[in-house]
Design a protein around this motif. Structure first.
Motif, short mmCIF file in Angstrom:
data_model
loop_
_atom_site.label_atom_id
_atom_site.label_comp_id
_atom_site.label_asym_id
_atom_site.label_seq_id
_atom_site.Cartn_x
_atom_site.Cartn_y
_atom_site.Cartn_z
N GLN A 133 0.85 -1.20 0.00
CA GLN A 133 0.00 0.00 0.00
C GLN A 133 0.89 1.26 0.00
O GLN A 133 0.60 2.23 -0.71
CB GLN A 133 -0.91 -0.02 1.22
CG GLN A 133 -2.05 0.98 1.10
CD GLN A 133 -2.93 0.96 2.34
OE1 GLN A 133 -2.76 0.14 3.25
NE2 GLN A 133 -3.88 1.86 2.38
N GLN A 134 1.96 1.20 0.79
CA GLN A 134 2.90 2.34 0.81
C GLN A 134 3.52 2.55 -0.59
O GLN A 134 3.60 3.68 -1.07
CB GLN A 134 4.04 2.07 1.82
CG GLN A 134 3.60 2.07 3.26
CD GLN A 134 3.25 3.46 3.76
OE1 GLN A 134 3.77 4.46 3.23
NE2 GLN A 134 2.37 3.55 4.72
N HIS A 145 2.25 1.68 -3.44
CA HIS A 145 1.22 2.19 -4.34
C HIS A 145 1.00 3.68 -4.14
O HIS A 145 0.82 4.43 -5.10
CB HIS A 145 -0.09 1.42 -4.14
CG HIS A 145 -0.08 0.08 -4.82
ND1 HIS A 145 -0.68 -1.04 -4.28
CD2 HIS A 145 0.48 -0.34 -5.97
CE1 HIS A 145 -0.49 -2.07 -5.09
NE2 HIS A 145 0.21 -1.67 -6.12
N GLN A 146 1.00 4.11 -2.88
CA GLN A 146 0.81 5.54 -2.61
C GLN A 146 1.95 6.37 -3.20
O GLN A 146 1.73 7.43 -3.78
CB GLN A 146 0.71 5.77 -1.09
CG GLN A 146 -0.66 5.39 -0.52
CD GLN A 146 -0.71 5.50 0.98
OE1 GLN A 146 0.23 5.95 1.62
NE2 GLN A 146 -1.82 5.06 1.56
N ILE A 147 3.16 5.84 -3.05
CA ILE A 147 4.33 6.56 -3.59
C ILE A 147 4.24 6.62 -5.12
O ILE A 147 4.46 7.68 -5.73
CB ILE A 147 5.64 5.87 -3.14
CG1 ILE A 147 5.81 6.01 -1.63
CG2 ILE A 147 6.85 6.46 -3.87
CD1 ILE A 147 6.90 5.13 -1.03
N ALA A 186 1.54 6.37 -6.96
CA ALA A 186 0.40 7.20 -7.36
C ALA A 186 0.79 8.68 -7.32
O ALA A 186 0.47 9.46 -8.24
CB ALA A 186 -0.79 6.93 -6.46
N ARG A 187 1.51 9.06 -6.27
CA ARG A 187 1.92 10.46 -6.15
C ARG A 187 2.93 10.82 -7.24
O ARG A 187 2.88 11.90 -7.83
CB ARG A 187 2.53 10.70 -4.76
CG ARG A 187 2.91 12.13 -4.52
CD ARG A 187 3.24 12.38 -3.09
NE ARG A 187 3.94 13.65 -2.95
CZ ARG A 187 4.52 14.03 -1.83
NH1 ARG A 187 4.47 13.27 -0.77
NH2 ARG A 187 5.15 15.19 -1.77
N TYR A 188 3.81 9.89 -7.50
CA TYR A 188 4.81 10.08 -8.55
C TYR A 188 4.13 10.27 -9.91
O TYR A 188 4.49 11.16 -10.69
CB TYR A 188 5.75 8.86 -8.56
CG TYR A 188 6.62 8.72 -9.79
CD1 TYR A 188 7.43 9.77 -10.23
CD2 TYR A 188 6.64 7.53 -10.51
CE1 TYR A 188 8.22 9.63 -11.35
CE2 TYR A 188 7.44 7.38 -11.63
CZ TYR A 188 8.23 8.44 -12.05
OH TYR A 188 9.02 8.32 -13.16
N GLU A 215 1.14 11.31 -10.45
CA GLU A 215 0.41 12.59 -10.44
C GLU A 215 1.39 13.75 -10.72
O GLU A 215 1.09 14.65 -11.52
CB GLU A 215 -0.26 12.76 -9.08
CG GLU A 215 -1.34 13.82 -9.05
CD GLU A 215 -1.98 13.88 -7.68
OE1 GLU A 215 -2.26 12.81 -7.09
OE2 GLU A 215 -2.18 15.00 -7.19
N SER A 244 1.44 0.82 -11.00
CA SER A 244 0.35 1.78 -10.98
C SER A 244 0.20 2.38 -12.38
O SER A 244 1.18 2.53 -13.11
CB SER A 244 0.68 2.88 -9.96
OG SER A 244 -0.39 3.75 -9.83
N ARG A 257 11.67 8.14 -1.59
CA ARG A 257 10.57 7.63 -0.75
C ARG A 257 10.54 6.10 -0.78
O ARG A 257 10.30 5.46 0.25
CB ARG A 257 9.23 8.19 -1.25
CG ARG A 257 9.11 9.69 -1.08
CD ARG A 257 7.71 10.19 -1.46
NE ARG A 257 7.73 11.63 -1.56
CZ ARG A 257 7.53 12.32 -2.68
NH1 ARG A 257 7.27 11.69 -3.81
NH2 ARG A 257 7.56 13.64 -2.67
N GLN A 291 11.02 3.01 2.32
CA GLN A 291 10.13 1.87 2.56
C GLN A 291 10.86 0.54 2.41
O GLN A 291 10.64 -0.39 3.18
CB GLN A 291 8.93 1.91 1.60
CG GLN A 291 8.01 3.09 1.83
CD GLN A 291 7.47 3.15 3.24
OE1 GLN A 291 7.14 2.12 3.83
NE2 GLN A 291 7.38 4.35 3.81
#
Lengths: 205, 166
Positions: free
Chosen positions: B20-21, B23-25, B27-29, B31, B51, B131, B135
């Motif tokens: 999940q971490q 995926h969040q990284i 997703a932000r990348y 964006e 992603s 980031r 992780q």
């Protein structure tokens, strides 16, 4: 290095087919690709020269039925056998979870078998991988040819060390013992994965 | 070729929280950079997280080829005397992609198209890599696959006949 994806419930392993130049490594993968249901394997990717010699690697992803709800994936690679491709071999072997050594049974290929065997050991050592602890099986290919050396001779040459590998006399073109070889290695890899140590002993064909 | 830390016989655990971490990284990348697809690959080409565009999602082949190309170019760079390999970039007519190292055993694949520019991707990827590195440091690596809360039962025994002809 095995990867467990607890989110996808999937375990991935890397298997590498090493061996004598023109010994039948790619033939093994081709047979598996042709004879395994399309739903259980991906595409066979070959990076080869115009003469069908493996230049970099062949790659075939396959997966088995779920075990305890975890899909088991094996990423199978071959390496080029030629002496000059040592750096490429070392690169593909890196992170491998198990190896098949495919030897050529023809009597006049014994020197090449030995050179390839020693080259694989050197490549593993240069990667910091201990062959003694790595799941491995020996496949003696081309058993159908009239000039095939006696199996005990091949074993004496390649499998007489302190560690005895499971041995599979095979004919990769017609598929004899191709899946048996793959099964044996996969089970050794899974044994190590589960127990953290090598399996108790060889189970040859 | 330089010796690398042995990874054979080790097991990398990707827990749901860690994924999940990732995926969040990613997703932000995506964006920030507007890339179409990004994936965190392990050195053998295993996709640890991905992603973006579903059509580009990988069944294994792309990851293996990308990891092979990355490792080959890195080895060439090292042999030519450059020990600081910063990745590779393909500028295609339709689609561009880049591969950058995250740690010695992980890399970030990014696929993008015009009007997205490589310079922007490079800058955003550097942030995402930092980031991801944080992780990855927390990622458990063990010598066997069965851990507390992991795979139950005798995994190997149940795999009696894994492969058979169709």
């Amino acid at each position: 290095m095995a990867v467990i994806n607890h989110d996808k419930r999937e375990v991935t392993f890397k298997l590498v087919y090493c061996g004598t130049p023109m010994g039948g490594k790619t033939a093994n993968l081709s047979y598996i690709h042709r004879n395994m249901g399309a739903e259980r394997r991906g595409e066979l990717v070959s990076l080869a020269t115009a003469q069908d010699r493996t230049l970099f690697f062949d790659f075939l992803p396959v997966h088995t039925t779920s075990i305890h709800g975890y899909r088991t994936k094996f990423m199978i690679y071959t390496v080029p056998g030629q002496v000059g491709y040592s750096a490429t071999r070392q690169m593909v072997l890196r992170g491998g979870d198990g190896v098949v050594f495919v030897a050529d049974s023809q009597l006049d290929r014994m020197e090449e078998n030995l050179v390839a065997w020693q080259g694989m050991q050197r490549n593993l050592a240069d990667n910091g991988m201990a062959f003694a602890e790595l799941p491995a099986v020996l496949q003696c290919n081309k058993r159908d040819l009239p000039d095939a050396a006696p199996l005990p001779y091949l074993e004496y040459l390649l499998n007489a060390g302190p560690r005895r590998l499971a041995v599979f006399p095979a004919c990769a073109l017609s598929g004899v013992n191709v899946f048996a070889t793959l099964n044996a290695l996969a089970q050794e890899v899974l044994h190590r994965f589960h127990y953290g140590s090598a399996s108790p002993g060889p189970r040859s064909a | 070729m330089d010796a690398l830390p042995p990874s054979s016989g080790r097991v990398l655990h990707l827990g749901a929280g860690l994924i999940q971490q990732f995926h969040q990284i990613l997703a932000r990348y995506m964006e920030d950079s507007q890339v179409r697809y990004s994936a965190l690959l392990e050195e053998s080409g295993t996709v640890c997280a991905e992603s973006g565009d579903a059509a580009l999602r990988d069944a294994g082949e792309t990851g293996a080829l990308a990891a092979g190309a990355f490792a080959a170019l890195q080895a060439v760079a090292r042999r030519l005397g450059d020990g600081t390999f910063e990745g590779l970039f393909h500028e295609g007519k339709v689609r561009q992609f880049s591969l950058v190292p995250v740690t010695p055993q992980f890399m970030l694949l990014s696929v993008f198209e015009a009007p997205v520019r490589f310079g922007v991707v490079k800058v955003c990827a550097a942030k995402a890599v930092a980031r991801l590195q944080e992780q990855i440091e927390t990622m458990p690596i063990t010598g066997r696959g069965v851990v507390e809360g992991g795979l139950p039962g005798d995994f190997a025994q149940e795999a009696a006949a894994l492969f058979r002809q169709a």
